[in-house]
Design a protein around this motif. Structure first.
Motif, mmCIF file in Angstrom:
data_model
loop_
_atom_site.group_PDB
_atom_site.id
_atom_site.type_symbol
_atom_site.label_atom_id
_atom_site.label_comp_id
_atom_site.label_asym_id
_atom_site.label_seq_id
_atom_site.Cartn_x
_atom_site.Cartn_y
_atom_site.Cartn_z
ATOM 1 N N ARG A 97 28.812 39.414 29.043
ATOM 2 C CA ARG A 97 30.007 40.043 28.509
ATOM 3 C C ARG A 97 30.986 38.980 28.024
ATOM 4 O O ARG A 97 30.975 37.858 28.504
ATOM 5 N N GLY A 115 37.500 43.161 24.688
ATOM 6 C CA GLY A 115 37.676 43.859 23.419
ATOM 7 C C GLY A 115 38.781 43.236 22.607
ATOM 8 O O GLY A 115 39.243 42.137 22.907
ATOM 9 N N TRP A 120 37.486 48.387 19.718
ATOM 10 C CA TRP A 120 37.272 49.164 20.928
ATOM 11 C C TRP A 120 37.568 48.283 22.118
ATOM 12 O O TRP A 120 37.714 47.080 22.016
ATOM 13 N N THR A 122 36.361 47.654 26.331
ATOM 14 C CA THR A 122 35.320 47.894 27.320
ATOM 15 C C THR A 122 35.813 47.454 28.687
ATOM 16 O O THR A 122 36.371 46.365 28.833
ATOM 17 N N SER A 133 29.694 49.438 32.765
ATOM 18 C CA SER A 133 30.690 49.276 31.712
ATOM 19 C C SER A 133 31.056 50.636 31.132
ATOM 20 O O SER A 133 30.255 51.573 31.148
ATOM 21 N N ARG A 135 32.928 51.841 27.587
ATOM 22 C CA ARG A 135 33.502 51.457 26.289
ATOM 23 C C ARG A 135 34.168 52.669 25.668
ATOM 24 O O ARG A 135 33.564 53.726 25.516
#
Length: 159
Positions: A97, A115, A120, A122, A133, A135
């Motif tokens: 990530r 993000g 977006w 997350t 996760s 999102r």
């Protein structure tokens, strides 16, 4: 359970990975699910680690499955004003990530937010050997600020 790939005219069911749904006669509990071919334990993902989206009538699950050979779990939701939400889980060892831009409290644990404005956001959190996760994606042409994302997380019911 056994599964095999067969010829199909439906491209969603052909290839090397197909979804198989299994109903257990009793909860898995503390038992370990093992791959019969390799004997290695299979990742187990628990609903108790996820927000309860059934309690929030603004979100509706849509039928989907992730066609991949990874060992992850994925579920999509349609939300208010054309927004979307994607929940995922994968073994922590396989999770990568981006760097966190914020930390928020979700349920009984802290989660990292990644993000950028205008795209977006997350939320990532870990439970045991699993990384989950969530999102949140804006409607087409829309955007969420980090503040709006945090506000939406606060509206969700967490264990």
């Amino acid at each position: 359970m056994r599964g095999r790939v067969i010829e199909s005219v439906d491209c969603a069911a052909s290839g090397s990975a197909v979804p198989l749904v299994v109903s257990l006669p009793e909860p898995l509990g503390d038992r370990v699910l093992r791959d019969a071919a390799t004997g290695t334990p299979h990742p187990v993902y628990h609903e108790r680690e996820l927000p309860d989206l059934t309690a929030d009538q603004r979100w509706s699950s849509y039928p989907s499955h992730w066609m991949s050979t990874d060992e992850g779990w994925h579920r999509g939701y349609n939300g208010p004003n054309g927004s979307g939400l994607l929940l995922s889980a994968r073994p922590t060892a396989a999770a990568s990530r981006p760097e966190a831009v914020a930390t928020v409290r979700v349920g009984s644990r802290d989660g990292d937010v990644t993000g950028q404005e205008g795209r977006w956001w997350t939320l990532w959190w870990e439970a045991g050997e699993v990384t989950y996760s969530l999102r949140l994606m804006p409607r087409e042409g829309g955007s969420f600020t980090l503040t709006e994302f945090k506000r939406e997380l606060a509206r969700l019911k967490w264990s």
